[in-house]
Enzyme design. Sequence first.
Site, PDB file in Angstrom:
ATOM      1  N   SER A 278       0.828  -1.209   0.000  1.00 43.88           N
ATOM      2  CA  SER A 278       0.000   0.000   0.000  1.00 43.88           C
ATOM      3  C   SER A 278       0.857   1.253   0.000  1.00 43.88           C
ATOM      4  O   SER A 278       1.953   1.278   0.583  1.00 43.88           O
ATOM      5  CB  SER A 278      -0.862  -0.007   1.259  1.00 43.88           C
ATOM      6  OG  SER A 278      -1.485   1.227   1.433  1.00 43.88           O
TER       7      SER A 278
ATOM      8  N   TYR B  93      -2.320  -0.920  10.473  1.00 42.86           N
ATOM      9  CA  TYR B  93      -2.553  -1.508   9.150  1.00 42.86           C
ATOM     10  C   TYR B  93      -1.360  -1.230   8.229  1.00 42.86           C
ATOM     11  O   TYR B  93      -0.814  -2.149   7.605  1.00 42.86           O
ATOM     12  CB  TYR B  93      -3.844  -0.938   8.530  1.00 42.86           C
ATOM     13  CG  TYR B  93      -3.940  -1.203   7.042  1.00 42.86           C
ATOM     14  CD1 TYR B  93      -4.243  -2.485   6.570  1.00 42.86           C
ATOM     15  CD2 TYR B  93      -3.677  -0.193   6.108  1.00 42.86           C
ATOM     16  CE1 TYR B  93      -4.298  -2.739   5.203  1.00 42.86           C
ATOM     17  CE2 TYR B  93      -3.730  -0.444   4.746  1.00 42.86           C
ATOM     18  CZ  TYR B  93      -4.041  -1.717   4.296  1.00 42.86           C
ATOM     19  OH  TYR B  93      -4.074  -1.965   2.942  1.00 42.86           O
TER      20      TYR B  93
ATOM     21  N   LYS C   3       1.721  -3.777   6.537  1.00 43.17           N
ATOM     22  CA  LYS C   3       2.135  -3.909   5.124  1.00 43.17           C
ATOM     23  C   LYS C   3       3.653  -3.746   5.003  1.00 43.17           C
ATOM     24  O   LYS C   3       4.326  -4.503   4.305  1.00 43.17           O
ATOM     25  CB  LYS C   3       1.418  -2.850   4.273  1.00 43.17           C
ATOM     26  CG  LYS C   3      -0.068  -3.088   4.155  1.00 43.17           C
ATOM     27  CD  LYS C   3      -0.344  -4.188   3.161  1.00 43.17           C
ATOM     28  CE  LYS C   3      -1.581  -4.954   3.469  1.00 43.17           C
ATOM     29  NZ  LYS C   3      -1.805  -6.101   2.612  1.00 43.17           N
TER      30      LYS C   3
HETATM   31  N1  LIG Z   1      -8.805  -1.349  -1.177  1.00 42.65           N
HETATM   32  C1  LIG Z   1      -7.807  -0.487  -0.997  1.00 42.65           C
HETATM   33  O1  LIG Z   1      -8.015   0.733  -0.972  1.00 42.65           O
HETATM   34  C2  LIG Z   1      -6.380  -0.989  -0.834  1.00 42.65           C
HETATM   35  C3  LIG Z   1      -5.320  -0.073  -0.918  1.00 42.65           C
HETATM   36  C4  LIG Z   1      -4.013  -0.539  -0.768  1.00 42.65           C
HETATM   37  C5  LIG Z   1      -3.780  -1.894  -0.546  1.00 42.65           C
HETATM   38  N2  LIG Z   1      -4.831  -2.755  -0.438  1.00 42.65           N
HETATM   39  C6  LIG Z   1      -4.552  -4.174  -0.173  1.00 42.65           C
HETATM   40  O2  LIG Z   1      -5.193  -4.964  -1.163  1.00 42.65           O
HETATM   41  C7  LIG Z   1      -5.565  -6.237  -0.628  1.00 42.65           C
HETATM   42  C8  LIG Z   1      -7.000  -6.524  -0.956  1.00 42.65           C
HETATM   43  O3  LIG Z   1      -7.811  -5.513  -0.371  1.00 42.65           O
HETATM   44  P1  LIG Z   1      -9.365  -5.391  -0.687  1.00 42.65           P
HETATM   45  O4  LIG Z   1      -9.696  -3.941  -0.708  1.00 42.65           O
HETATM   46  O5  LIG Z   1      -9.716  -6.236  -1.842  1.00 42.65           O
HETATM   47  O6  LIG Z   1      -9.973  -6.002   0.658  1.00 42.65           O
HETATM   48  P2  LIG Z   1     -11.155  -7.067   0.833  1.00 42.65           P
HETATM   49  O7  LIG Z   1     -11.520  -7.075   2.275  1.00 42.65           O
HETATM   50  O8  LIG Z   1     -12.215  -6.812  -0.169  1.00 42.65           O
HETATM   51  O9  LIG Z   1     -10.441  -8.433   0.452  1.00 42.65           O
HETATM   52  C9  LIG Z   1      -9.651  -9.169   1.333  1.00 42.65           C
HETATM   53  C10 LIG Z   1      -9.962 -10.632   1.069  1.00 42.65           C
HETATM   54  O10 LIG Z   1      -9.107 -11.434   1.869  1.00 42.65           O
HETATM   55  C11 LIG Z   1      -9.875 -12.419   2.549  1.00 42.65           C
HETATM   56  N3  LIG Z   1      -9.121 -12.728   3.772  1.00 42.65           N
HETATM   57  C12 LIG Z   1      -8.813 -11.884   4.786  1.00 42.65           C
HETATM   58  N4  LIG Z   1      -8.044 -12.524   5.696  1.00 42.65           N
HETATM   59  C13 LIG Z   1      -7.850 -13.793   5.239  1.00 42.65           C
HETATM   60  C14 LIG Z   1      -7.139 -14.928   5.722  1.00 42.65           C
HETATM   61  N5  LIG Z   1      -6.446 -14.873   6.881  1.00 42.65           N
HETATM   62  N6  LIG Z   1      -7.148 -16.049   4.993  1.00 42.65           N
HETATM   63  C15 LIG Z   1      -7.837 -16.115   3.815  1.00 42.65           C
HETATM   64  N7  LIG Z   1      -8.523 -15.078   3.306  1.00 42.65           N
HETATM   65  C16 LIG Z   1      -8.526 -13.920   4.011  1.00 42.65           C
HETATM   66  C17 LIG Z   1     -11.236 -11.789   2.762  1.00 42.65           C
HETATM   67  O11 LIG Z   1     -12.288 -12.723   2.942  1.00 42.65           O
HETATM   68  C18 LIG Z   1     -11.403 -11.010   1.465  1.00 42.65           C
HETATM   69  O12 LIG Z   1     -11.955 -11.814   0.442  1.00 42.65           O
HETATM   70  C19 LIG Z   1      -5.258  -6.143   0.872  1.00 42.65           C
HETATM   71  O13 LIG Z   1      -4.024  -6.793   1.125  1.00 42.65           O
HETATM   72  C20 LIG Z   1      -5.139  -4.660   1.137  1.00 42.65           C
HETATM   73  O14 LIG Z   1      -4.292  -4.389   2.216  1.00 42.65           O
HETATM   74  C21 LIG Z   1      -6.124  -2.341  -0.594  1.00 42.65           C
END
Ligand SMILES: NC(=O)c1ccc[n+]([C@@H]2O[C@H](COP(=O)([O-])OP(=O)(O)OC[C@H]3O[C@@H](n4cnc5c(N)ncnc54)[C@H](O)[C@@H]3O)[C@@H](O)[C@H]2O)c1
Length: 331
Positions: A117, A141, A145
Amino acid sequence: MKVVITGGAGYIGSTVASACLDRGWTPVILDDFSTGRREFVRGRLVYEGDVGDRALVERVFTEHPDIEGVVHCAARTVVHESVSDPLAYYRANVTRSIELVDALVGVGCPRIVFSSSAAVYAASPSLVVDERAPLDPRSPYAVSKAMVERVLQDVVAAHPVRALALRYFNPVGADPQMRTGLQVAHPSHVLGSLLAAHEAGRPFTVHGSDWPTRDGSPVRDYVHVWDLAQAHVLALAAFDDVCHDASPFTAVNIGSGTGTTVLELADAFADVVGQPVEVVRGPRREGDVVGGAASSDRARELLGWKPELSLRDAIGDALRWREVRGERLGV
Ligand SMILES: NC(=O)c1ccc[n+]([C@@H]2O[C@H](COP(=O)([O-])OP(=O)(O)OC[C@H]3O[C@@H](n4cnc5c(N)ncnc54)[C@H](O)[C@@H]3O)[C@@H](O)[C@H]2O)c1
């Protein structure tokens, strides 16, 4: 190519899975459905469980010996929750990632693409950050990362595995084919607040008017989630050229490269909906940051990636997803 996508039932992971399928690849989804949706994985290869479950990871690789890499998206992602419950975030995002990486080393998986991130960066006076910019993650958080990136750097130095961290800026929008989008009806990001204000017919509040930006409102770098998904496809395709013995860990920014202030976002939103947005200026909130934009030169050079879709496309797709979301998710 067959590739594991942890968190493949979530917002970003499911979009990455669609992009892989469109490319003719096979995504194998590993998700515990804590925030992911079963509707997003229908017809896809799925393993339900925790990424920290070593036996499960080993079973996935035994049943699919042709897996070539892992995209590790699974995480808990709500920043304010991480502040009130840091241990849960370190356990979910750091401990479980360590267990996953350990299992991947054990099964001989050579390629890891990690969802990192822009939150790992320190605020930059120029408001533009490249991958060499200093890190200063501010929430548990964001620290989680940065910690996983650090773990990966040490692991690739010791084991025959390589890792590419994609540092996402602000993903917005939905799959243009409307297969998936945000699970929640009321996303907490700025575009979500704009959508909510628009639907409720109330003014949109901009927090802070004295930030050191061109109009005093904070800056974000919005990237269409479909462009973000394409970055993963390109990262997997270029993986061995980017991450090799001489450079087994690389971090790459994935952002549009353009900073958009909150007021500019409100203008773009008004253009897309064809109605003016009434804006009121409120005070800064605790924990708010001025924000910034990505230097996306490295993504272009190493991955051949550049954003194809505009902020207006993303707003339009977010609006379309809002219309179909209830029907798609049965809510
Ligand atoms: N959405 C954003 O703005 C953003 C920005 C920067 C980075 N990210 C990163 O992108 C990735 C995806 O984010 P997102 O927005 O799609 O979130 P999200 O919550 O939609 O998706 C996360 C997924 O991981 C699954 N999950 C969580 N913990 C788990 C575990 N221990 N074992 C198996 N499955 C697990 C959840 O069920 C979900 O399907 C994350 O790593 C997040 O940190 C997101």
